[in-house]
Design a protein around this motif. Structure first.
Motif: not given
Length: 182
Positions: A94-95, A143-144
């Motif tokens: 995800e990242e 993502d973040d």
């Protein structure tokens, strides 16, 4: 009970709504009306120490608070019904976009943490894994994570890491890495 304890902020029973939701222990509150006891337990979280064969580590820059704009490593919170290994694989994908297999995960150690989120201090237990890769595989900040880059391990300064448990974990990792290189 201090404000860094998540239970500090909860004053009403989530079952019956009673305001007699009283401190039962350092890790629990109990309702004097319905008897329900709520325990706070640490959330599982993962941290990926991704290192390539050039002794470079994959570091990111946090896109959000807490510690927005500081260095971080790929990782995050476990979802319900997910193993910590599944969490690590998912968070890496995800990242960073990297596809990792469970066999590539090498457990290092764990570190307790307090993670401020929405005005509440969430207690976590952070599981550190090392992942060894060849060369510079394609990565993409998602993502973040606002930026990802490969950094020579010997240039990583733990004081540039914004989250306390990640900083402590990287100090530990770097000390071991230096000991092995000596």
């Amino acid at each position: 009970m201090t404000p860094d304890n998540p239970l500090y902020h909860f004053h009403y029973c989530p079952i019956c709504g009673s305001s007699r939701f009283e401190i039962h222990s350092e890790t629990s509150r109990q309702c004097s009306d319905c008897g329900f006891t709520y325990y706070t337990n640490p959330r599982g979280a993962t941290v990926a120490v991704i290192v390539n064969d050039l002794d470079e580590i994959l570091v990111g820059v946090r896109a959000n608070d807490p510690a927005k704009g500081t260095l971080d490593l790929v990782g995050g919170f476990a979802d319900l019904d997910e193993t910590i290994e599944q969490t690590m694989i998912r968070e890496i994908r995800e990242e960073s976009g990297l596809e990792i297999q469970e066999s590539q995960l090498h457990y290092l150690f764990s570190q307790p943490n307090t993670y401020p989120f929405s005005g509440v201090c969430v207690k976590t237990i952070d599981f550190f894994f090392e992942i060894r890769l060849q060369g510079h595989p394609a990565i993409k900040s998602m993502d973040d994570i606002s930026q990802l880059r490969w950094m020579p391990i010997d240039q990583l300064n733990p004081s540039d890491i914004g989250l306390n448990s990640i900083r402590i974990g990287m100090e530990r990792y770097l000390n071991e890495w230096k000991r092995k290189k000596a």
